[in-house]
Design a protein around this motif. Structure first.
Motif, PDB file in Angstrom:
ATOM      1  N   LEU A   1      -6.563  -0.814 -46.186  1.00 18.72           N
ATOM      2  CA  LEU A   1      -6.147   0.802 -47.549  1.00 18.72           C
ATOM      3  C   LEU A   1      -6.040   0.715 -48.853  1.00 18.72           C
ATOM      4  CD1 LEU A   1      -7.060   2.689 -44.654  1.00 18.72           C
ATOM      5  CD2 LEU A   1      -8.465   2.670 -45.607  1.00 18.72           C
ATOM      6  N   GLY A   2      -5.198  -0.344 -49.102  1.00 19.59           N
ATOM      7  CA  GLY A   2      -4.078  -0.869 -50.196  1.00 19.59           C
ATOM      8  C   GLY A   2      -3.027   0.337 -50.014  1.00 19.59           C
ATOM      9  N   ALA A   3      -3.925   0.811 -51.354  1.00 27.31           N
ATOM     10  CA  ALA A   3      -2.733   2.052 -52.089  1.00 27.31           C
ATOM     11  C   ALA A   3      -2.407   3.426 -50.460  1.00 27.31           C
ATOM     12  CB  ALA A   3      -3.582   3.274 -53.269  1.00 27.31           C
ATOM     13  N   LEU A   4      -3.580   3.855 -50.455  1.00 26.21           N
ATOM     14  CA  LEU A   4      -3.990   4.222 -49.236  1.00 26.21           C
ATOM     15  C   LEU A   4      -3.130   4.317 -48.031  1.00 26.21           C
ATOM     16  CD1 LEU A   4      -7.765   5.759 -49.003  1.00 26.21           C
ATOM     17  CD2 LEU A   4      -5.948   6.446 -50.477  1.00 26.21           C
ATOM     18  N   SER A   5      -2.226   3.010 -47.514  1.00 25.67           N
ATOM     19  CA  SER A   5      -2.038   2.708 -46.254  1.00 25.67           C
ATOM     20  C   SER A   5      -0.393   3.215 -46.403  1.00 25.67           C
ATOM     21  CB  SER A   5      -1.622   0.962 -46.521  1.00 25.67           C
ATOM     22  OG  SER A   5      -1.197   0.237 -48.020  1.00 25.67           O
TER      23      SER A   5
ATOM     24  N   PRO B   1     -10.308  -1.307 -53.920  1.00 22.73           N
ATOM     25  CA  PRO B   1      -9.673  -0.378 -53.791  1.00 22.73           C
ATOM     26  C   PRO B   1     -11.080   1.082 -52.769  1.00 22.73           C
ATOM     27  CG  PRO B   1      -9.872  -0.245 -55.940  1.00 22.73           C
ATOM     28  CD  PRO B   1     -10.457  -1.646 -55.295  1.00 22.73           C
ATOM     29  N   MET B   2      -9.488   1.858 -52.416  1.00 22.76           N
ATOM     30  CA  MET B   2     -11.192   2.975 -51.006  1.00 22.76           C
ATOM     31  C   MET B   2     -10.629   4.151 -51.749  1.00 22.76           C
ATOM     32  SD  MET B   2     -11.788   1.090 -47.248  1.00 22.76           S
ATOM     33  CE  MET B   2     -12.431   2.702 -47.525  1.00 22.76           C
TER      34      MET B   2
ATOM     35  N   GLN C   1       1.130  11.799 -40.408  1.00 16.85           N
ATOM     36  CA  GLN C   1       1.272  13.448 -40.794  1.00 16.85           C
ATOM     37  C   GLN C   1      -0.115  13.501 -41.434  1.00 16.85           C
ATOM     38  OE1 GLN C   1       3.833  11.922 -41.304  1.00 16.85           O
ATOM     39  NE2 GLN C   1       5.678  12.824 -42.224  1.00 16.85           N
ATOM     40  N   ASP C   2      -0.312  12.980 -42.761  1.00 14.02           N
ATOM     41  CA  ASP C   2      -0.778  13.571 -43.969  1.00 14.02           C
ATOM     42  C   ASP C   2      -1.948  13.135 -44.002  1.00 14.02           C
ATOM     43  OD1 ASP C   2       1.628  14.662 -45.100  1.00 14.02           O
ATOM     44  OD2 ASP C   2       2.225  12.620 -46.126  1.00 14.02           O
ATOM     45  N   ARG C   3      -2.444  12.727 -43.375  1.00 15.96           N
ATOM     46  CA  ARG C   3      -3.755  11.748 -42.645  1.00 15.96           C
ATOM     47  C   ARG C   3      -5.222  12.748 -42.628  1.00 15.96           C
ATOM     48  NH1 ARG C   3      -2.170   6.385 -39.721  1.00 15.96           N
ATOM     49  NH2 ARG C   3      -0.220   6.003 -40.766  1.00 15.96           N
ATOM     50  N   CYS C   4      -4.604  13.765 -41.403  1.00 16.85           N
ATOM     51  CA  CYS C   4      -5.270  14.622 -41.281  1.00 16.85           C
ATOM     52  C   CYS C   4      -5.537  15.456 -42.393  1.00 16.85           C
ATOM     53  CB  CYS C   4      -5.034  15.581 -40.124  1.00 16.85           C
ATOM     54  SG  CYS C   4      -5.237  16.941 -39.533  1.00 16.85           S
TER      55      CYS C   4
ATOM     56  N   SER D   1      -8.661   9.903 -34.413  1.00 21.11           N
ATOM     57  CA  SER D   1      -7.927   8.979 -33.635  1.00 21.11           C
ATOM     58  C   SER D   1      -8.955   7.896 -34.148  1.00 21.11           C
ATOM     59  CB  SER D   1      -8.933   9.091 -32.326  1.00 21.11           C
ATOM     60  OG  SER D   1      -7.622   8.617 -31.231  1.00 21.11           O
ATOM     61  N   PHE D   2      -9.921   7.293 -34.164  1.00 15.91           N
ATOM     62  CA  PHE D   2      -9.791   6.119 -34.120  1.00 15.91           C
ATOM     63  C   PHE D   2      -9.393   5.164 -36.050  1.00 15.91           C
ATOM     64  CE2 PHE D   2     -12.966   3.376 -36.548  1.00 15.91           C
ATOM     65  CZ  PHE D   2     -12.966   2.220 -35.697  1.00 15.91           C
ATOM     66  N   THR D   3      -9.082   6.080 -36.478  1.00 18.61           N
ATOM     67  CA  THR D   3      -8.432   6.470 -37.883  1.00 18.61           C
ATOM     68  C   THR D   3      -7.296   5.818 -37.952  1.00 18.61           C
ATOM     69  OG1 THR D   3     -10.168   7.304 -39.012  1.00 18.61           O
ATOM     70  CG2 THR D   3      -7.812   6.701 -40.464  1.00 18.61           C
ATOM     71  N   ASN D   4      -6.095   6.737 -36.958  1.00 18.58           N
ATOM     72  CA  ASN D   4      -5.154   6.123 -36.421  1.00 18.58           C
ATOM     73  C   ASN D   4      -4.724   4.839 -35.954  1.00 18.58           C
ATOM     74  OD1 ASN D   4      -3.640   8.701 -38.359  1.00 18.58           O
ATOM     75  ND2 ASN D   4      -4.035   9.403 -36.506  1.00 18.58           N
ATOM     76  N   GLU D   5      -5.564   4.650 -35.061  1.00 17.48           N
ATOM     77  CA  GLU D   5      -5.546   3.427 -34.166  1.00 17.48           C
ATOM     78  C   GLU D   5      -5.705   2.076 -34.559  1.00 17.48           C
ATOM     79  OE1 GLU D   5      -8.037   3.836 -31.112  1.00 17.48           O
ATOM     80  OE2 GLU D   5      -7.517   6.132 -30.033  1.00 17.48           O
TER      81      GLU D   5
END
Length: 334
Positions: free
Chosen positions: A263-267, A221-222, A272-275, A252-256
């Protein structure tokens, strides 16, 4: 001194970020002279075609033909590579040992199996060479107990890692076995579903030697802080810069690469919430990150306090503070 050109016998297309020629081991041994083409193993575990520019005075001896007097009547010629590197082995010197009933017209040496099966993002999983590689990975071609490790078990003096016994750098796309502690190249593993990022240790991995069969791997997990740290570290090695624009580079790198990050639970986080989550992690952990505002630069810039991979929660040691390794292509003298 060896200069390299392109990957030799690699089945994958070039990646966005080239592997690092940090250290090299020649895989064509014996009778090497200036101008020869050789296979050179880089720290990413892949083999590259190189050209010998200089041979040291001490010379290079063939590891597989240590007892020359016995080689005339006890050698096995690799069917796949005999036209190029003339790899010959005593049956007991090859790993695994060559069985007496082996077909001399079709037998393939360990070197060629690894050269064909390894690729960026992980070795072949299907086909004849994948099966041969899995069989050969059940034993290491060296004694693990003979290696001299640093206190953190990250590097050894012999520069011997993985199933291939090649050189490596633990923070440049390698996995550590949770059982034996050895580090393995991404290119030599057959269990990964997505390519590794530099410094990504968020895996629970067991090698084929320890499982006595296929490798096992599980994503750990991360948190958002781990993700921000991992992305910044990867970008810092790839781009050789310390600070990165949040919107145009980090986010941009994270979204691409969102799906590849596993990312498990984060995936399930909506785009719109990642930022907000990433920005909050960067701003609220001053022990790891520094913003441009703090150093009188643009406030949208962020960098690492210490350019080191993100630590695991199980780590008992502090962040590794050694400077990161330059991963640009350059000539390397042997």
């Amino acid at each position: 001194c060896v200069t390299t050109s392109r990957p030799a016998l690699s089945l994958s297309p070039p990646s966005l970020f080239p592997p690092s020629p940090l250290s090299v081991s020649l895989l064509r041994m014996g009778g090497v002279s200036e101008g020869d083409d050789v296979l050179a193993r880089w720290s990413d575990g892949l083999l590259y075609l190189g050209n010998v520019k200089r041979v040291s005075a001490c010379g290079i001896l063939c590891m597989s033909l240590k007892q020359t007097s016995r080689a005339l009547n006890m050698e096995m010629l690799c069917h796949y590579c005999h036209s190029g590197c003339l790899s010959c082995y005593h049956p007991e010197c090859h790993t695994p040992t060559i069985e007496p009933e082996a077909d001399s017209d079709s037998w393939i040496c360990r070197q060629c199996v690894f050269a064909v099966a390894t690729k960026r993002g992980g070795a072949l999983k299907r086909g004849r060479f994948a099966r041969l590689m899995q069989f050969m990975k059940l034993r290491l071609p060296y004694q693990l107990s003979s290696l001299d490790w640093d206190p953190q078990h990250l590097t050894n003096q012999q520069q011997c890692y993985c199933y291939c016994a090649g050189p490596g750098e633990w923070n440049l796309k390698m996995l550590q076995c949770g059982s034996c502690g050895q580090w393995f190249h991404e290119a030599c593993t057959q269990c990964l579903t997505k390519p590794l990022l530099y410094g990504d240790r968020f895996y629970q991995f067991q090698c084929s030697v320890c499982t006595k069969g296929p490798e096992t791997i599980q994503r750990l997990p991360m948190t958002w802080v781990d993700l921000a740290h991992l992305v910044l570290y990867h970008l810092s090695l790839c781009c050789k810069r310390k600070y990165f624009d949040f919107d145009h580079e980090i986010l941009s790198f994270t979204n691409e690469n969102w799906d590849s990050l596993l990312l498990g639970a984060l995936s399930d986080t909506p785009k719109q919430d990642r930022c907000h989550n990433l920005l909050n992690a960067l701003n609220s952990h001053k022990d790891r990150f520094v913003s441009g505002k703090e150093i009188k630069k643009k406030k949208c810039l962020f960098g690492l306090q210490v350019r080191a991979p993100p630590p695991l929660t199980s780590d008992s040691s502090p962040l590794i503070t050694d400077p990161p390794i330059n991963i640009t292509h350059r000539r390397r003298s042997e």
